[in-house]
Write a protein that holds these residues in place. Structure first.
Motif, PDB file in Angstrom:
ATOM      1  N   PHE A 157       0.851  -1.183   0.000  1.00 13.70           N
ATOM      2  CA  PHE A 157       0.000   0.000   0.000  1.00 13.70           C
ATOM      3  C   PHE A 157       0.887   1.233   0.000  1.00 13.70           C
ATOM      4  N   VAL A 158       0.439   2.255  -0.709  1.00 14.09           N
ATOM      5  CA  VAL A 158       1.143   3.539  -0.756  1.00 14.09           C
ATOM      6  C   VAL A 158       0.161   4.626  -0.352  1.00 14.09           C
ATOM      7  N   PHE A 159       0.476   5.342   0.722  1.00 14.67           N
ATOM      8  CA  PHE A 159      -0.295   6.520   1.084  1.00 14.67           C
ATOM      9  C   PHE A 159       0.406   7.726   0.464  1.00 14.67           C
ATOM     10  N   SER A 160      -0.289   8.460  -0.381  1.00 13.81           N
ATOM     11  CA  SER A 160       0.284   9.659  -0.992  1.00 13.81           C
ATOM     12  C   SER A 160      -0.245  10.867  -0.244  1.00 13.81           C
ATOM     13  N   ALA A 161       0.638  11.537   0.493  1.00 17.36           N
ATOM     14  CA  ALA A 161       0.238  12.691   1.313  1.00 17.36           C
ATOM     15  C   ALA A 161       1.270  13.798   1.154  1.00 17.36           C
ATOM     16  N   ASP A 214     -14.898  16.381  17.693  1.00 18.13           N
ATOM     17  CA  ASP A 214     -14.194  16.635  16.442  1.00 18.13           C
ATOM     18  C   ASP A 214     -12.710  16.893  16.639  1.00 18.13           C
ATOM     19  N   LEU A 215     -12.229  16.768  17.862  1.00 14.03           N
ATOM     20  CA  LEU A 215     -10.830  17.058  18.159  1.00 14.03           C
ATOM     21  C   LEU A 215     -10.023  15.808  18.453  1.00 14.03           C
ATOM     22  N   ASP A 216     -10.659  14.660  18.449  1.00 11.84           N
ATOM     23  CA  ASP A 216      -9.989  13.431  18.878  1.00 11.84           C
ATOM     24  C   ASP A 216      -9.430  12.655  17.694  1.00 11.84           C
ATOM     25  N   GLY A 217      -8.211  13.002  17.296  1.00  9.30           N
ATOM     26  CA  GLY A 217      -7.504  12.161  16.354  1.00  9.30           C
ATOM     27  C   GLY A 217      -7.780  12.396  14.893  1.00  9.30           C
ATOM     28  N   GLY A 218      -8.310  13.566  14.519  1.00  9.55           N
ATOM     29  CA  GLY A 218      -8.486  13.846  13.105  1.00  9.55           C
ATOM     30  C   GLY A 218      -9.537  12.957  12.489  1.00  9.55           C
ATOM     31  N   GLY A 219      -9.200  12.168  11.485  1.00  7.83           N
ATOM     32  CA  GLY A 219     -10.162  11.340  10.795  1.00  7.83           C
ATOM     33  C   GLY A 219      -9.573  10.621   9.610  1.00  7.83           C
ATOM     34  N   TYR A 220      -8.576  11.239   8.946  1.00  9.45           N
ATOM     35  CA  TYR A 220      -7.934  10.599   7.804  1.00  9.45           C
ATOM     36  C   TYR A 220      -7.386   9.228   8.174  1.00  9.45           C
ATOM     37  N   ASP A 221      -6.805   9.143   9.368  1.00 11.45           N
ATOM     38  CA  ASP A 221      -6.214   7.868   9.786  1.00 11.45           C
ATOM     39  C   ASP A 221      -7.260   6.773   9.839  1.00 11.45           C
ATOM     40  N   ARG A 222      -8.433   7.077  10.393  1.00 21.86           N
ATOM     41  CA  ARG A 222      -9.468   6.054  10.522  1.00 21.86           C
ATOM     42  C   ARG A 222      -9.986   5.618   9.156  1.00 21.86           C
ATOM     43  N   VAL A 223     -10.207   6.579   8.263  1.00 19.81           N
ATOM     44  CA  VAL A 223     -10.703   6.225   6.932  1.00 19.81           C
ATOM     45  C   VAL A 223      -9.664   5.397   6.184  1.00 19.81           C
ATOM     46  N   ALA A 224      -8.416   5.834   6.232  1.00 19.57           N
ATOM     47  CA  ALA A 224      -7.356   5.128   5.508  1.00 19.57           C
ATOM     48  C   ALA A 224      -7.161   3.712   6.020  1.00 19.57           C
ATOM     49  N   LEU A 225      -7.169   3.552   7.342  1.00 17.74           N
ATOM     50  CA  LEU A 225      -6.965   2.222   7.907  1.00 17.74           C
ATOM     51  C   LEU A 225      -8.153   1.310   7.634  1.00 17.74           C
ATOM     52  N   LEU A 254      -2.918   4.845 -13.160  1.00 21.16           N
ATOM     53  CA  LEU A 254      -3.005   3.649 -12.315  1.00 21.16           C
ATOM     54  C   LEU A 254      -4.346   2.952 -12.362  1.00 21.16           C
ATOM     55  N   GLY A 255      -5.340   3.541 -13.034  1.00 25.21           N
ATOM     56  CA  GLY A 255      -6.656   2.920 -13.089  1.00 25.21           C
ATOM     57  C   GLY A 255      -7.273   2.800 -11.719  1.00 25.21           C
ATOM     58  N   PRO A 256      -7.968   1.690 -11.443  1.00 21.39           N
ATOM     59  CA  PRO A 256      -8.694   1.559 -10.167  1.00 21.39           C
ATOM     60  C   PRO A 256      -7.806   1.316  -8.950  1.00 21.39           C
ATOM     61  N   ARG A 257      -6.487   1.226  -9.142  1.00 20.72           N
ATOM     62  CA  ARG A 257      -5.611   0.950  -8.002  1.00 20.72           C
ATOM     63  C   ARG A 257      -5.251   2.212  -7.222  1.00 20.72           C
ATOM     64  N   VAL A 258      -5.805   3.358  -7.610  1.00 18.32           N
ATOM     65  CA  VAL A 258      -5.670   4.559  -6.791  1.00 18.32           C
ATOM     66  C   VAL A 258      -7.061   4.949  -6.300  1.00 18.32           C
ATOM     67  N   ILE A 259      -7.166   5.245  -5.018  1.00 21.42           N
ATOM     68  CA  ILE A 259      -8.433   5.581  -4.375  1.00 21.42           C
ATOM     69  C   ILE A 259      -8.200   6.822  -3.529  1.00 21.42           C
ATOM     70  N   GLY A 260      -9.042   7.834  -3.687  1.00 18.66           N
ATOM     71  CA  GLY A 260      -8.905   9.067  -2.921  1.00 18.66           C
ATOM     72  C   GLY A 260      -9.756   9.033  -1.664  1.00 18.66           C
ATOM     73  N   ILE A 261      -9.232   9.613  -0.581  1.00 14.57           N
ATOM     74  CA  ILE A 261      -9.987   9.646   0.667  1.00 14.57           C
ATOM     75  C   ILE A 261     -10.054  11.066   1.219  1.00 14.57           C
TER      76      ILE A 261
END
Length: 449
Positions: free
Chosen positions: A85-89, A331-342, A165-172
């Motif tokens: 997996f590659v996270f692009s940030a 809304d201050l506990d840990g952002g949200g990107y991490d949960r969606v990505a994981l 990359l076709g369907p192998r890239v997914i945006g969050i």
């Protein structure tokens, strides 16, 4: 499994690592957050940022035991080779680039913001060529890897990368899931209950929650919520847009639509602030990096304090434009990107089927857009990747804004891939928040095009 994070010196990386280690409320199990990740490779072009993030991770308390092994690298191909997996940030141009994206449009009297309006277009024009080169290297070096794109403007960047990359890239993005969860709580429903359903449609940072139900065949809870000023006053979007406008609109908009629905007020709040968001973050980030690099043993404590400040001041100008109010502690506990990505990574790696709002090619889900157009909709996720689920068609208002913004995204991608100034001018001038083609031309010139 091996996870590679591009932009590994980024401020949110510790959130991802904490989630991987099973801490931070990300639903982890103590074994790499239930994802089977044994190694995290952090890639960045800034050695100091990498060094500081490594110090944060080394001093981070992890109640569930040690997290995955961490390796640092400044070589892109080395980072990608062997990745599952590659996270692009990435942030091309750093926070200094963001400051320019904000200040150049503001000097012309139009909104400067990281992903919305002229500032978002400028950020996209600078970022897209780099994102496309990354996609090409992934295809060459790690063709079986799944790319999860965090990089903003997320919809625009994901669509450009999907051409390689076709369907192998997914945006969050964490905004839709945050909206759904807040609205569900306000309507006294459990967003985690197995039967909870919802209808969400849009593009990244331009979407609407249009229905939600406690059970698949249950009544729509949204009309009752929209008619209850007290309930609306209990969560961010309700306070941000107000009961009068939400009742007229008949849906709950993504928070970023505040820039469209209250354009004058948002622009005035940004212009009257002592500093832009980019300037604020640029100063705070430099102070954090300097302090953490000088005292690596305190890096985690310094990062946590800086994170809380960033979360508390998020969209502060928009809140100021609506009377000023503090963010809800939820809304201050840990952002949200991490949960969606994981959650996305677990679903793909283990074929644990789930539904997430993601940025993917619509494939005809939204009839007014072609199949390759990236949209932000609920998706079924599993080992096959992410497939958009059927959604109700947009109404005329939603369709108009989506078509206008998709034209902006497509023109920006054309400019980035061909170097065409004409396409770049079109991307700026047709944006609903840019009110003059002459202004768009001057903004483009000031940005170096």
């Amino acid at each position: 499994m091996r996870l590679t994070v591009l932009g590994g010196g980024g401020f949110r990386v510790p959130l991802v690592y904490r989630a991987l280690a099973g801490a931070g409320g990300a639903g982890g199990t103590g074994e790499a957050g239930g994802t089977d990740v044994s190694e995290v490779v952090l890639y960045d072009t800034d050695a100091r940022r990498l060094r500081v993030v490594a110090a944060v991770l080394a001093s981070m308390p992890l109640p569930d035991g040690p997290g995955p092994a961490v390796r640092l690298t400044g070589d892109l191909d080395d980072a990608l080779r062997g990745a599952d997996f590659v996270f692009s940030a990435i942030r091309v141009g750093g926070t200094a680039g963001r400051v320019r994206d904000e200040r150049i449009p503001l000097a012309e009297g139009v909104l400067g913001q990281e992903t919305v309006g002229a500032g978002g277009v400028l950020y996209g024009l600078r970022t897209l060529p780099v994102a496309l080169r990354i996609a090409e290297r992934v295809r060459a070096v790690a063709p079986s890897a799944w790319v999860i794109n965090f990089t903003n403007p997320a919809g625009m960047v994901t669509e450009a990368m999907s051409r390689v990359l076709g369907p192998r890239v997914i945006g969050i993005c964490d905004s839709p899931v945050g909206l759904v969860r807040r609205a569900a709580r306000a309507a006294r429903a459990d967003p985690d209950a197995p039967g909870f359903t919802y209808d969400y449609l849009g593009l990244n940072h331009l979407g609407w929650l249009r229905r939600m139900s406690a059970t698949p065949d249950g009544p729509d809870l949204l009309p009752g919520l929209l008619a209850d000023p007290e309930a609306l006053g209990g969560f961010e979007e309700g306070r941000l847009f107000g009961p009068t406008w939400l009742s007229a609109l008949g849906s709950l908009p993504n928070e970023y639509l505040h820039y469209y629905y209250f354009a004058r007020e948002a622009l005035e709040a940004v212009r009257s602030a002592a500093a832009t968001r980019g300037e604020f973050l640029d100063g705070r980030q430099e102070a954090f990096l300097a302090a953490a690099d000088g005292t690596p043993g305190s890096a985690y404590a310094l990062w946590e304090a800086a994170r809380r400040e960033r979360e508390e001041t998020y969209m502060a100008e928009n809140r100021a434009a609506t009377g000023g109010w503090e963010r809800d502690p939820h809304d201050l506990d840990g952002g949200g990107y991490d949960r969606v990505a994981l959650a996305l990574m677990r679903a793909v790696a283990r074929d644990e089927r789930t539904t997430l709002v993601l940025n993917v090619p619509g494939g005809g889900t939204v009839p007014l857009l072609d199949a390759d157009a990236v949209v932000e909709v609920p998706c079924s996720v599993g080992a096959f990747g992410a497939r958009p689920l059927p959604v109700a068609p947009p109404d005329e208002h939603q369709a108009g804004l989506m078509l206008a913004l998709k034209a902006v995204e497509r023109a920006a991608i054309e400019a980035a891939t061909t170097g065409s100034r004409t396409a770049a001018l079109r991307a700026l001038a047709v944006h609903p928040l840019v009110d003059s083609a002459a202004v768009a031309d001057r903004i483009l010139t000031a940005a170096g095009w």
